[in-house]
Enzyme design. Sequence first.
Site, PDB file in Angstrom:
ATOM      1  N   ASP A 193      63.346 -13.089  14.926  1.00  0.00           N
ATOM      2  CA  ASP A 193      64.201 -12.277  14.068  1.00  0.00           C
ATOM      3  C   ASP A 193      64.476 -13.009  12.765  1.00  0.00           C
ATOM      4  O   ASP A 193      64.491 -12.415  11.697  1.00  0.00           O
ATOM      5  CB  ASP A 193      65.516 -11.944  14.787  1.00  0.00           C
ATOM      6  CG  ASP A 193      66.236 -13.168  15.330  1.00  0.00           C
ATOM      7  OD1 ASP A 193      65.585 -14.217  15.536  1.00  0.00           O
ATOM      8  OD2 ASP A 193      67.459 -13.092  15.559  1.00  0.00           O
ATOM      9  N   ARG A 202      69.331 -19.582  11.855  1.00  0.00           N
ATOM     10  CA  ARG A 202      70.562 -19.748  12.626  1.00  0.00           C
ATOM     11  C   ARG A 202      70.233 -20.039  14.101  1.00  0.00           C
ATOM     12  O   ARG A 202      69.059 -20.172  14.463  1.00  0.00           O
ATOM     13  CB  ARG A 202      71.455 -18.525  12.480  1.00  0.00           C
ATOM     14  CG  ARG A 202      70.888 -17.277  13.103  1.00  0.00           C
ATOM     15  CD  ARG A 202      71.845 -16.099  12.916  1.00  0.00           C
ATOM     16  NE  ARG A 202      71.290 -14.892  13.455  1.00  0.00           N
ATOM     17  CZ  ARG A 202      71.332 -13.702  12.867  1.00  0.00           C
ATOM     18  NH1 ARG A 202      71.893 -13.580  11.674  1.00  0.00           N
ATOM     19  NH2 ARG A 202      70.822 -12.652  13.446  1.00  0.00           N
ATOM     20  N   GLU A 205      69.396 -18.675  16.666  1.00  0.00           N
ATOM     21  CA  GLU A 205      68.807 -17.507  17.307  1.00  0.00           C
ATOM     22  C   GLU A 205      67.293 -17.720  17.345  1.00  0.00           C
ATOM     23  O   GLU A 205      66.781 -18.205  18.329  1.00  0.00           O
ATOM     24  CB  GLU A 205      69.210 -16.228  16.565  1.00  0.00           C
ATOM     25  CG  GLU A 205      69.233 -15.047  17.477  1.00  0.00           C
ATOM     26  CD  GLU A 205      70.229 -13.955  17.072  1.00  0.00           C
ATOM     27  OE1 GLU A 205      70.198 -12.924  17.707  1.00  0.00           O
ATOM     28  OE2 GLU A 205      71.014 -14.146  16.131  1.00  0.00           O
ATOM     29  N   ASP A 241      62.551  -6.112  16.291  1.00  0.00           N
ATOM     30  CA  ASP A 241      62.125  -6.617  14.992  1.00  0.00           C
ATOM     31  C   ASP A 241      60.600  -6.707  14.938  1.00  0.00           C
ATOM     32  O   ASP A 241      59.964  -6.321  13.958  1.00  0.00           O
ATOM     33  CB  ASP A 241      62.732  -7.999  14.723  1.00  0.00           C
ATOM     34  CG  ASP A 241      64.241  -8.032  14.923  1.00  0.00           C
ATOM     35  OD1 ASP A 241      64.722  -7.458  15.917  1.00  0.00           O
ATOM     36  OD2 ASP A 241      64.947  -8.634  14.090  1.00  0.00           O
ATOM     37  N   GLU A 283      68.645  -9.609   6.270  1.00  0.00           N
ATOM     38  CA  GLU A 283      68.979  -8.896   7.506  1.00  0.00           C
ATOM     39  C   GLU A 283      69.812  -7.644   7.223  1.00  0.00           C
ATOM     40  O   GLU A 283      69.645  -6.609   7.851  1.00  0.00           O
ATOM     41  CB  GLU A 283      69.776  -9.847   8.413  1.00  0.00           C
ATOM     42  CG  GLU A 283      70.258  -9.234   9.703  1.00  0.00           C
ATOM     43  CD  GLU A 283      70.916 -10.259  10.614  1.00  0.00           C
ATOM     44  OE1 GLU A 283      71.409 -11.285  10.085  1.00  0.00           O
ATOM     45  OE2 GLU A 283      70.939 -10.042  11.825  1.00  0.00           O
ATOM     46  N   HIS A 285      64.897 -12.230   7.309  1.00  0.00           N
ATOM     47  CA  HIS A 285      64.770 -11.346   8.467  1.00  0.00           C
ATOM     48  C   HIS A 285      63.697 -10.337   8.112  1.00  0.00           C
ATOM     49  O   HIS A 285      63.896  -9.509   7.238  1.00  0.00           O
ATOM     50  CB  HIS A 285      66.108 -10.614   8.629  1.00  0.00           C
ATOM     51  CG  HIS A 285      66.703 -10.711   9.969  1.00  0.00           C
ATOM     52  ND1 HIS A 285      67.300 -11.859  10.428  1.00  0.00           N
ATOM     53  CD2 HIS A 285      66.817  -9.805  10.968  1.00  0.00           C
ATOM     54  CE1 HIS A 285      67.767 -11.636  11.659  1.00  0.00           C
ATOM     55  NE2 HIS A 285      67.477 -10.399  12.014  1.00  0.00           N
TER      56      HIS A 285
HETATM   57  C1  BGC Z   1      68.983 -10.206  15.664  1.00  0.00           C
HETATM   58  C2  BGC Z   1      68.296  -8.922  15.354  1.00  0.00           C
HETATM   59  C3  BGC Z   1      68.091  -8.249  16.663  1.00  0.00           C
HETATM   60  C4  BGC Z   1      69.457  -7.881  17.116  1.00  0.00           C
HETATM   61  C5  BGC Z   1      69.554  -6.991  18.281  1.00  0.00           C
HETATM   62  C6  BGC Z   1      70.324  -9.879  16.211  1.00  0.00           C
HETATM   63  O1  BGC Z   1      71.091 -10.951  16.487  1.00  0.00           O
HETATM   64  O2  BGC Z   1      69.011 -11.084  14.612  1.00  0.00           O
HETATM   65  O3  BGC Z   1      67.361  -8.920  14.422  1.00  0.00           O
HETATM   66  O4  BGC Z   1      67.170  -7.246  16.722  1.00  0.00           O
HETATM   67  O5  BGC Z   1      70.272  -9.002  17.278  1.00  0.00           O
HETATM   68  O6  BGC Z   1      70.388  -6.057  17.996  1.00  0.00           O
END
Ligand code: BGC
Length: 883
Positions: A458, A462, A464, A471, A744, A765
């Site tokens: 994504d 960060r 994640e 995505d 994003e 993003h």
């Molecule tokens: C991500 C998104 C992802 C989403 C799900 C986020 O934290 O960065 O891109 O699809 O969560 O809703």
Amino acid sequence: MLTVTHITLNYADELSGVDKLPIVGWQYTSDKTGVVQTDRSIQIASDPDFKTVIFDSGWQQRTLCNDNLPEQLALHPSQRYYVRVRLRDSHQQVSEWSRAACFITGVMGNWQGEFISAETPADSANSAGSRLRRAFSVNKKKTVHSAFVHATAMGLYQLWLNGKRVGEDELTPGWTSYRHHLLYQTYDITDLLQPEHNMLGAELGAGWFKGDMGFVRHRNIYGEQTGLLCQLVIHYDDGEQVTIGSDRQWQAGHSPILFSEIYDGERYDATLDDEKWCQWSGSTTAWRDALPVAWNKKAVTAQGAGTVRESERLKPVSVFVTPEGDTVLDFGQIISGWVEFRVQGNAGDKVVLRHFEVLDHDGNVYLDNLRTAQQCIEYTLRGGEEEIWRPHFTFQGFRYVKVEQWPGEITAAALSAIVLHSQMAAGGTFSCSHPGLNQLYQNILWGLKGNFIDVPTDCPQRDERLGWTGDAQIFCRTATYMMNVRNFFSKWLVDLACDQTPEGGVPHVIPDIITGKYDDNWLLSQGTHSAAAWADAAVVIPWTLYLMYGDKITLARQYDSMCAWVNFMQTHSDNHIWNYKLQFGDWVALDAEEGSYFGATPNELTCTAWYAYSTLLLAKSAQALGKVADAEKWYSLYDEILTAFRKAFFTPEGNLTAKTQTAHILALTFNLVPDVWRQQTIDTLLSLLDEHDGHLVTGFVGTPLFCHALSENGHPHEAWSLLLKDTFPSWLYQVNAGATTIWEHWDGLKPDGSMWSADMNSFNHYAYGAVGEWIWRVAAGIEADENAPGFEHVIIRPRPDARIQWLKATYPSVLGDISVHWQIASKNEVTLNFSIPAASRATVMLPDANDIIDSGGLMFNRIAECWQAQTGAGEYSIVFQLK
Ligand code: BGC
């Protein structure tokens, strides 16, 4: 003359480490027109001069430009093989042999060693590096013919031989669903061997395997210790073969990497480094026995191609001091990778660098959107001579670097930003007369590069960096034009299938590290799998690879996974209306309630629309794979869902019950609207656009399809207007705000300079970059045909707009370059030049042409108000008048 211009193995130029014969693909050109390949001949040899041919197909009638080699052909493990192709054409001309593409076979199931570790379970909380090494001798009385090493790790590894790095790959073995699918890499080490005494070494790090991952941070997701599986094979000229596996003869030692984590960066103390750790002459003190560690060797599979590597280097564009007094380097571009630096100082001096994406409103360092990710590297100098260093088992998403410590005065020349991503063959090139659009295109491309580090993430900055399915699905078609992403996605789809629930549900992220880990998270406690438009990646991506690359292999392999997903929706639907636990809906749409992430389009509508669409793609896939009965079953399920959708979400007067842009976009692009109501649906969409002064308020579900909904329903002008809009919110608003990647949130940075809340505000993003697909398919008009996938038949259907004077795009399809160049003269006359590669044919469609002024030798007919002509390979130039 007929010439084979390009040969590929499994869609790559070379393959290193394969357990099976690869698919051979090729391209050709001819100086004659209308030439088609009629026969092909393939040879495989064990030497580059083809003296020892082990397979010769002879001439066989084939018109396709790719082939599976015969399964029964016995290959030996750890050997190099060469493949070449020769063609005959419809004019009875015969080409020369192509260049020889080569591949190296892998272990082919014969692992002789075990996974070994320098760690114990007591190291579970430890993110330090560790080292393993093994001394071995080469028989100096013999000549080495070739030598290969195969390796993988629990965690991340780098291999070294006699003090030199083996290969150029980074972050190996990448990130997969390790328990079921762990990739190994293969390297040719013939030139690194020394005549007698040799030392093979491995540096290991926690990585995705045991590091601290995810937004609620869990460590040891796959295991508590790192481990290495390795096999070195030496072939002597006399035919003798010696194999050395990872066994009890390996030694374990400490590493100067004190800490290394994907999100947090790395700490390295060069004063602790023994430069000779991987040399025969190195010290033997402080080394202990390596210990075996259990892991499922059946999961270990050859990678072949597509590892992460350095792809380019950037120098800082400036070094400056912020109003708050921080020294900051600006690389001018948000990237993913790391910084390499040269530094000189005293032993114990430190370099501390913190990486981040954007400056705040006042021009100061902004770290908040990184959440808990530290993105910090700390290097302790050995002292004395100049030292060159870069991290090992981490990566950062950044444009700026805050210099927290540096011995002496820092200069821009001392640092380079190294861009890392999975290796992918180059994709298309695009430019046009609109500078903003060109910048948008580059931003999309950088979004791709920055988020294709082994899994489609994504965002790369960060805490994640996860393989969010939605995505990936949204962006996949765009990506297929911009780079050759066949191997990248095909690999990830294996993990998707591995991680599906027994019922066929598809986790929100692949590899799935969230199921069972986030019961305490406000969002994911509601469900960790099977959200509409996210889980549909299971169907959309294999279909897209088939459509764009003609890849039937991935489609066939994924077919069960695709069926399982559609079955899951069917099981959980009520009279074909589907909804399930946690749905992201039109995620981060601007029609969400204040402060919410969830757009206003109702979940049942989004879910059922996607249920219909995936079922249709599955029916088409079954048909493509020759599964006739299945295709019928899926088509009839699709018809039932369509009927249910129309009943549930349209009023008897033909209006959609949900008055959102996204509901209308879905109904139009997925063809869910009956023909009689199509006009009123598009009219309502236009009025919903007008309500926002021509701005979109859509999120992840509606945005990628918005321009298509307009251009395919009689409003190409409005589609262009949406793309060219440059006030908030819009793609070009971001460009004008100085974006170098895609944000994003539409309101990541608001017009008043404030930012969307830091808890979710990535500036890299790729999701909204999915508009790239419209630029390729519609603006440039290079469109695939699902009845002749892989661009065997190309549809050239550009939609020029008077606001753009010219546009040029070249797409390197698997059959060769397809290019389009249109330019508009003052009287709205369009000159369209295009070229079609030898193995393709094309239909040119000009929906916006009033008259054809110069047909360029093509026979145009007007069919359904659209000028059309059929062509074979070649270069064409036509002139027409815009409506
Ligand atoms: C991500 C998104 C992802 C989403 C799900 C986020 O934290 O960065 O891109 O699809 O969560 O809703």
